[in-house]
Structure formats: C-alpha cells, structure tokens
Design an enzyme around this catalytic site. Structure first.
Site, PDB file in Angstrom:
ATOM      1  N   ARG A   1       0.065   9.141  10.780  1.00  0.00           N
ATOM      2  CA  ARG A   1      -0.839  10.257  11.325  1.00  0.00           C
ATOM      3  C   ARG A   1      -0.676  10.322  12.805  1.00  0.00           C
ATOM      4  NH1 ARG A   1      -4.940  13.886   9.273  1.00  0.00           N
ATOM      5  NH2 ARG A   1      -4.658  12.800   7.202  1.00  0.00           N
TER       6      ARG A   1
ATOM      7  N   SER B   1     -15.260  11.720   0.602  1.00  0.00           N
ATOM      8  CA  SER B   1     -15.601  11.843  -0.615  1.00  0.00           C
ATOM      9  C   SER B   1     -14.299  11.755  -1.480  1.00  0.00           C
ATOM     10  CB  SER B   1     -16.208  13.381  -0.941  1.00  0.00           C
ATOM     11  OG  SER B   1     -15.509  14.228  -0.443  1.00  0.00           O
TER      12      SER B   1
ATOM     13  N   SER C   1      -4.486   4.715   4.889  1.00  0.00           N
ATOM     14  CA  SER C   1      -5.517   5.602   4.089  1.00  0.00           C
ATOM     15  C   SER C   1      -5.741   6.746   4.726  1.00  0.00           C
ATOM     16  CB  SER C   1      -6.712   4.676   4.207  1.00  0.00           C
ATOM     17  OG  SER C   1      -6.347   3.405   3.855  1.00  0.00           O
ATOM     18  N   ALA C   2      -5.719   7.923   3.483  1.00  0.00           N
ATOM     19  CA  ALA C   2      -6.023   9.135   3.946  1.00  0.00           C
ATOM     20  C   ALA C   2      -4.884   9.741   4.824  1.00  0.00           C
ATOM     21  CB  ALA C   2      -7.463   9.469   4.599  1.00  0.00           C
ATOM     22  N   CYS C   3      -3.675   9.267   4.770  1.00  0.00           N
ATOM     23  CA  CYS C   3      -2.383   9.945   5.404  1.00  0.00           C
ATOM     24  C   CYS C   3      -1.367  10.396   4.289  1.00  0.00           C
ATOM     25  CB  CYS C   3      -1.935   8.807   6.296  1.00  0.00           C
ATOM     26  SG  CYS C   3      -3.002   8.324   7.730  1.00  0.00           S
TER      27      CYS C   3
ATOM     28  N   GLY D   1       4.188  20.393  -0.202  1.00  0.00           N
ATOM     29  CA  GLY D   1       5.103  20.551  -1.217  1.00  0.00           C
ATOM     30  C   GLY D   1       6.564  20.539  -0.368  1.00  0.00           C
TER      31      GLY D   1
ATOM     32  N   HIS E   1       0.926  -1.318  -0.023  1.00  0.00           N
ATOM     33  CA  HIS E   1      -0.080   0.082   0.293  1.00  0.00           C
ATOM     34  C   HIS E   1       0.835   1.275   0.117  1.00  0.00           C
ATOM     35  CE1 HIS E   1      -3.328   2.303   2.396  1.00  0.00           C
ATOM     36  NE2 HIS E   1      -3.554   2.714   1.020  1.00  0.00           N
TER      37      HIS E   1
HETATM   38  P1  GTP Z   1      -6.014   6.882   0.483  1.00  0.00           P
HETATM   39  O1  GTP Z   1      -6.253   7.202  -0.855  1.00  0.00           O
HETATM   40  O2  GTP Z   1      -7.177   6.717   1.346  1.00  0.00           O
HETATM   41  O3  GTP Z   1      -4.982   5.645   0.409  1.00  0.00           O
HETATM   42  O4  GTP Z   1      -5.105   8.128   1.179  1.00  0.00           O
HETATM   43  P2  GTP Z   1      -3.760   8.813   0.893  1.00  0.00           P
HETATM   44  O5  GTP Z   1      -2.650   8.332   1.899  1.00  0.00           O
HETATM   45  O6  GTP Z   1      -3.417   9.085  -0.681  1.00  0.00           O
HETATM   46  O7  GTP Z   1      -3.772  10.457   1.576  1.00  0.00           O
HETATM   47  P3  GTP Z   1      -4.069  11.742   0.772  1.00  0.00           P
HETATM   48  O8  GTP Z   1      -2.647  12.245  -0.023  1.00  0.00           O
HETATM   49  O9  GTP Z   1      -5.529  11.689  -0.100  1.00  0.00           O
HETATM   50  O10 GTP Z   1      -4.318  12.823   1.857  1.00  0.00           O
HETATM   51  C1  GTP Z   1      -5.410  12.662   3.089  1.00  0.00           C
HETATM   52  C2  GTP Z   1      -5.623  13.764   3.730  1.00  0.00           C
HETATM   53  O11 GTP Z   1      -4.206  14.413   4.495  1.00  0.00           O
HETATM   54  C3  GTP Z   1      -5.968  15.107   2.717  1.00  0.00           C
HETATM   55  O12 GTP Z   1      -7.128  15.758   3.487  1.00  0.00           O
HETATM   56  C4  GTP Z   1      -4.770  15.809   2.712  1.00  0.00           C
HETATM   57  O13 GTP Z   1      -4.976  17.271   2.572  1.00  0.00           O
HETATM   58  C5  GTP Z   1      -3.947  15.618   4.112  1.00  0.00           C
HETATM   59  N1  GTP Z   1      -2.743  15.561   3.906  1.00  0.00           N
HETATM   60  C6  GTP Z   1      -1.983  15.202   3.012  1.00  0.00           C
HETATM   61  N2  GTP Z   1      -0.545  15.381   2.957  1.00  0.00           N
HETATM   62  C7  GTP Z   1      -0.476  16.263   4.142  1.00  0.00           C
HETATM   63  C8  GTP Z   1       0.658  16.838   4.700  1.00  0.00           C
HETATM   64  O14 GTP Z   1       1.750  16.816   4.129  1.00  0.00           O
HETATM   65  N3  GTP Z   1       0.388  17.538   5.795  1.00  0.00           N
HETATM   66  C9  GTP Z   1      -1.000  17.615   6.343  1.00  0.00           C
HETATM   67  N4  GTP Z   1      -1.035  18.321   7.301  1.00  0.00           N
HETATM   68  N5  GTP Z   1      -1.738  17.271   5.735  1.00  0.00           N
HETATM   69  C10 GTP Z   1      -1.659  16.286   4.569  1.00  0.00           C
HETATM   70  C1  SPV Z   2      -7.923   3.531   0.995  1.00  0.00           C
HETATM   71  O1  SPV Z   2      -8.802   3.336   1.701  1.00  0.00           O
HETATM   72  O2  SPV Z   2      -6.662   3.303   1.371  1.00  0.00           O
HETATM   73  C2  SPV Z   2      -8.042   4.127  -0.345  1.00  0.00           C
HETATM   74  C3  SPV Z   2      -9.659   4.186  -0.630  1.00  0.00           C
HETATM   75  O3  SPV Z   2      -7.330   4.133  -1.218  1.00  0.00           O
HETATM   76  S1  SPV Z   2     -10.375   2.588  -1.129  1.00  0.00           S
HETATM   77  O4  SPV Z   2     -10.294   2.142  -2.360  1.00  0.00           O
HETATM   78  O5  SPV Z   2     -11.786   2.755  -0.527  1.00  0.00           O
HETATM   79  O6  SPV Z   2      -9.567   1.480  -0.340  1.00  0.00           O
HETATM   80 MN    MN Z   3      -5.132   3.809  -0.177  1.00  0.00          MN
END
Ligand code: GTP
Ligand code: SPV
Ligand code: MN
Length: 589
Positions: free
Chosen positions: A406, A374, A254-256, A500, A232
């Site tokens: 996170r 979303s 996820s979402a990190c 960035g 992942h």
């Molecule tokens: P999945 O698709 O679920 O696997 O998530 P991901 O790991 O691709 O996470 P993504 O890059 O979409 O970021 C998730 C959230 O974290 C978003 O709301 C971003 O704005 C926030 N985020 C990402 N990078 C940073 C960072 O470096 N600092 C902070 N404070 N927030 C961040």
């Molecule tokens: C995750 O949850 O790590 C994602 C979104 O990338 S999903 O495709 O729903 O697993």
């Molecule tokens: Mn993911």
C-alpha cells in the site's frame, strides 16, 4: 461423560493435556469433537455468557456479534516473540526471547490461570484432511470465542485423531486470555519444540493459534528445513473465456487487499466474455515442489476467512457480502436496535446505533462506529466462488506470484521481474503503509519483505536465502510481479479503481506467465504499456495511466536509500544476489 483418555486417542496428546491442566488448574476440561450439535451448544453457551450477541435472525441467520476488550483489537507485534537458544535464529526483524527464559517467565503466568474456567481441547488440522502436507495442532484455550472461531477457521474435530495417528507430530498450542492486560501479553513461539504459548489476548492472530502462529511462524521455520514455503498469501484461480484456469498467489501485507483480490468480481465486460474467478485461499498458502512436474504447487491450510469488515460492501466485494450473510461471527462492528449490523463503507449510516464498544453512536459524532480492524469470521464453504480444488489434498499449480504493498507514491501499478532472483529482490524490498491490523501508528511506510515481516519464524536473511534456493528445485518457476493498487494523486484520491478492475492487471500477468502478453523494459522490470492492458470501458485518461506507471527518479532514490536500511539491519545475513539486484536497480534509475 467419557474420560479424557477415552476422548483423546493419542497418548502424547493425553500426557500433554494432563500436564497443561495441572499447570492451569481449570475447573473442567472439555474435548471438542467438531460436530454440528456441539457447535450449537457452544454458541448457546457463549450467548448465555454474553460473549456473543445473536443478530437479527431474518437478516443475519446464524450470525453473532462479539465485542473484544477495547485494548485487544488487533495483533500486538511488540508482544510477539520467537523463542530460541540463539538470538541470530530469530534475526533483527523479530522480537527474540531466550527459550528457557520465556518458558520460565510464562510458567508463572499460566500457573492457575484457568481456575473456575473450562479448558477447551481443540484438535485441528491445517490443510485438507488426509493431505501429506497437512499439519495437526491441538489448542488448549479458556476462551469459548476462540474455541468457536477455531471451529470455523480450521478443520476442527474428530478427524484430527486419524490424521495424527499415534505420532507426537502436532503443534502444542497453549492459550489463555488471562486478565487481558496488554502489559502482560505474550505470544511466544518455540519453533524447535513445535510449541506456541499465547497469554493475555483474545484477538485473531494473537489467539487463533492455527493461523499466523502455526501456519506462518512455525510452518515457515519447518518449511525452510524441509524445502517448502509458508507464505502470507492469497491463492486465486482465474478462468478465461476459453476455459483455461491459471492460479496465482498474492502477498500483500495485512489489510492491503488479499481477501478482496481472492474474491473479486470481474468487471461487467469480462463477466460477459466468460471470465471466472475462484478462491482457494485469502491469507495463507503452503507451497511445495511437485515432483511430478517440477512446478510449485500450493494449498490453503485454513478452512475459513478472518476478513477485514470496513470497506466491505455490495460494490467492493459482493462475494464476501454473500458469504457473510449467514453463520458468521462479527467482531467489533456496530449494532443497530433491530439486531442488524453496520460498518464504515457498508452504505448509508444508521440514524443511531451502538458502536463497537457498545456505546451510543450517531453520524458525525467523531468516532468510527465499527473498529477499523473489525473482522468477520466465516467458513470458506460459505464463499459462493470457492474454487473446486480448495479442499484438494495436492492443491493447485502456481503460475504467478504477486507482491503488493500500500503505497501512495513511488511504486507503479504493476511490473514483472526480470527473473526469479530479481523477483525475490522485489519481494524482499516490499514496502507498505502500516494499517489497523496491528496496534501502533497507521500510515507509516515500513519494509515488509514478502508481507512476512510480522510472520517469519526465523532470520529474515535465511528466509531470503531459502526463497533464492527454491529456484534450484523448480523446473518451471512461477513468474513474479510487483503491484500497487494504492497510488494517489495530490488530492489524495486513488489513481486506480481497484477491486474487480484489478482483473485487468491480472489478465496481463496471466498473459505474461503463459508467454503471450507484451511489455517494455524499465528500471524496475517488465512494464505493460496502455496497449498491453485491457483498459476498455474504464474511465482512465492517458495522463492517469502515465502517472500510475511512472518511475520517478527522485522517489526511487529515496526508496533505494530506505531499502539500504533493511540491508544494513540484516548485515552479513543478506544474500549477495539481493545486494547485486539492488545495485543493478540503482544503476538503471
Ligand atoms: P488481512 O486479513 O489483514 O491479511 O488483510 P487483506 O490483505 O486480506 O486485506 P483486505 O482484502 O481485507 O482489504 C483491506 C482493506 O483494503 C479494505 O478496507 C478494502 O476495502 C481495501 N482494498 C482492498 N482491495 C483494494 C483495492 O484494490 N483498491 C483499494 N483502493 N482498496 C482496496
Ligand atoms: C493479518 O493481520 O494479517 C490478519 C488478521 O490476517 S490476524 O489474524 O489478526 O493476523
Ligand atoms: Mn493476514
């Protein structure tokens, strides 16, 4: 219309489709070919059926909004199962079902479940077409939203048949939305049979079976047997002003921050100096030992991004904003009267709009307008900084591996592991606060080894062993790092600007991989001092830097105690090296 057997050149697939159609009793069966005309037909049909809402053509050409069932907005980990004869194979971190029992129970759910509906046959390749690493999947689904999304997220269509040839080497992905009742939802994986049965959800990782189900759970199981890895992880290239490109992967839960890191825009002074970032992948990598150089190489098996929308803006992720300007499906964002869309973090809120459920929303009404999970679904070819090797059948060499969670406290901004097995320890004990990407409580710290807790298709102890064993196959292993972009002060503000600016940390990591950046030894690993990192142009005082990198003994004691819970859970399956690595860390604190 050509007959099914004419449209499906492979007789193993023919037989399986026939059997599934008999079980599910659809009104019709439609084999997709992946052509642009077909895509337009599917979109038109989805609009006619109110599955998709077309957005403003001037502002968002080729873009659509999809609203999911309010109880179907994220992965549901408690409904996700590894189905094998033995419970030990799944291990204590997975939900397990006896495979025979699972088949029998799900047969009853699938029986007649597509009556009156179309069953789409979606042939797809995970990985570049023609690559020896690529895998074929065939998904059968009664969801047009899933069929269209698979067309964006994978290499979908006719070319699949060439990749498959006359073999039966394909993942059998059977999917039905059913009545979308969360109480009757099952995402079942049968790794011994290369089979996935998903019932009762239309959402992302639950329903787009090429993604988490095939490319992580099934693939991780195969990777262990065959000596490669499914992870992942994002995969990004960084090119320095001298024109030297270094590829690193990053495992963040996820979402990190994977999508953001993979698409980052360098800070202004880095851009001026000539630094460039390019994306290979944002969520999943497959890594293998390249026999030519004995190094770890990686591909992104996906062809699109299913990215978190909230927080995406011109400021945080302008490359994503460019990518999603056209031909994108938005799921669960807010809709404006003129067919524009909005979400939290995009900029000033509209005076009024419809929230993700389609209900009237005004600022300050107490609910978010877009769902926190979303998503946008967009082709990787829309990405303005797509790496030239993103479609290369052999992939790219990996110099560094980053683990990152996170965490509001405890974990410093960045450290480098002492060696491979210490790096595996840092990954195995990765922890993170839970997010909206899965249903359940948000913000609770949990162990998420290698960001794979929800995605490892077998026993986590065996998975750690596999990671340790990979070292023996590598001549020059990637360097391993631990990062945390999310450490906060007592006011709850992030100490590090992130996005960035993370390139400053990446530059140091690349320097370490290439043996030209310095660091000092700490209990957790090699740590940069303020002089080792380029902090010029950042408004970051010495005290903040110190707090970002601090290793607090009391917090670390708690961390080690919490790690022990994972160790106890895995018991004898925990490799000895990782027990020793933890002991060494405890002794050094
Ligand atoms: P999945 O698709 O679920 O696997 O998530 P991901 O790991 O691709 O996470 P993504 O890059 O979409 O970021 C998730 C959230 O974290 C978003 O709301 C971003 O704005 C926030 N985020 C990402 N990078 C940073 C960072 O470096 N600092 C902070 N404070 N927030 C961040
Ligand atoms: C995750 O949850 O790590 C994602 C979104 O990338 S999903 O495709 O729903 O697993
Ligand atoms: Mn993911």
């Amino acid at each position: 219309m050509a007959s099914l057997s004419e449209q499906i050149p492979n007789r193993h697939v023919q037989r399986w489709v026939h059997d599934c159609a008999e079980k599910c009793s659809p009104a019709s069966v439609r084999v997709l070919d992946g052509s642009p005309d077909e895509k337009q037909q599917l979109l038109a049909e989805a609009v006619a059926n109110k599955v998709l809402i077309p957005l403003n053509r001037q502002k968002w050409p080729g873009c659509y909004l999809h609203r999911s069932h309010p109880q179907d907005v994220a992965r549901t980990e408690h409904c996700t199962f590894i189905c094998t004869p033995e419970k030990r194979e799944a291990g204590p971190t997975n939900n397990w079902l006896d495979d025979r029992h699972a088949y029998a129970m799900l047969e009853a759910h699938f029986q007649g479940c597509m009556k009156g509906k179309t069953m789409f046959v979606v042939p797809f390749i995970m990985g570049p077409a023609g690559s020896p690493l690529a895998k074929v999947g065939i998904q059968l689904t009664d969801s047009i939203y899933v069929a269209i999304s698979m067309g964006i997220m994978t290499r979908m269509g006719r070319q699949t048949w060439d990749q498959l040839g006359s073999t039966d080497d394909f993942t059998r992905c059977l999917h039905s939305v059913g009545d979308c009742d969360p109480k009757r939802r099952y995402i079942c994986h049968f790794p011994h049979d290369n089979t996935i049965w998903s019932y009762g959800s239309n959402y992302g990782g639950n329903a787009l079976l090429g993604k988490k189900c095939l490319a992580l759970r099934i693939a991780s199981f195969l990777g262990r047997k065959q000596g490669w890895m499914a992870e992942h992880m994002l995969l990004v290239g960084a090119t320095n002003p001298q024109g030297e490109t270094t590829y690193v992967t990053g495992a963040f839960p996820s979402a990190c921050g994977k999508t953001n890191f993979a698409m980052m825009v360098p800070p202004a002074d880095y851009r001026k100096a000539g630094w460039k970032i390019s994306t290979v992948g944002d969520d999943i990598v497959w890594m293998y030992v390249n026999q030519r150089d004995g190094r770890l190489w990686a591909i992104n098996p996906e062809a699109g991004y299913f990215g978190v929308v909230p927080g995406t803006s011109e400021k945080t992720n302008p490359n994503a904003m460019t990518a999603i300007r056209h031909d994108t499906i938005f799921t669960n964002v807010a809709l404006l009267p003129d067919g524009d869309v909005w979400w939290e973090g995009k900029g000033d809120p509209p005076k009024e709009c419809l929230d993700w459920r389609g209900e009237k929303w005004t600022p300050g009404c107490g609910r978010p307008a877009a769902h926190p999970n979303s998503r946008f679904t967009v082709s990787m070819w829309n990405n303005p900084i797509l790496d030239p090797k993103a479609d290369d059948p052999v992939g790219v060499p990996v110099s560094g591996i980053i683990f990152g969670g996170r965490r509001s406290d405890t974990i410093p901004l960045c450290v480098q592991s002492f060696n491979w097995s210490h790096g595996v320890y840092l990954g195995a004990t990765l922890s993170s606060e839970t997010t909206a990407a899965a249903t359940g409580q948000v913000g609770v710290v949990r162990r998420d080894p290698m960001a794979m807790r929800p995605f490892c298709g077998y026993n986590m102890g065996d998975y750690f062993r596999h990671w340790l064993d990979m070292r023996k196959r590598l001549v020059d292993p990637p360097r391993i790092f631990l990062v945390n972009w999310f450490r906060k002060n007592e006011k709850g503000q992030y100490l590090w600007p992130g996005f960035g600016e993370n390139l400053r940390v990446l530059e140091w990591m690349i320097g370490r991989c290439r043996g030209r950046a310095s660091a000092r030894e700490t209990a957790l690993g090699w740590s940069p001092t303020a002089n080792d990192l380029n902090l010029g142009g950042l408004d970051l005082d010495a005290e903040t830097w110190q707090r970002l990198q601090a290793v607090n003994a009391k917090e670390m004691q708690q961390e080690l105690a919490s790690q022990q819970e994972l160790y106890d859970q895995l018991g004898d399956d925990m490799p000895r090296e990782l027990v020793w690595q933890r002991e060494l860390t405890a002794a050094a604190i």
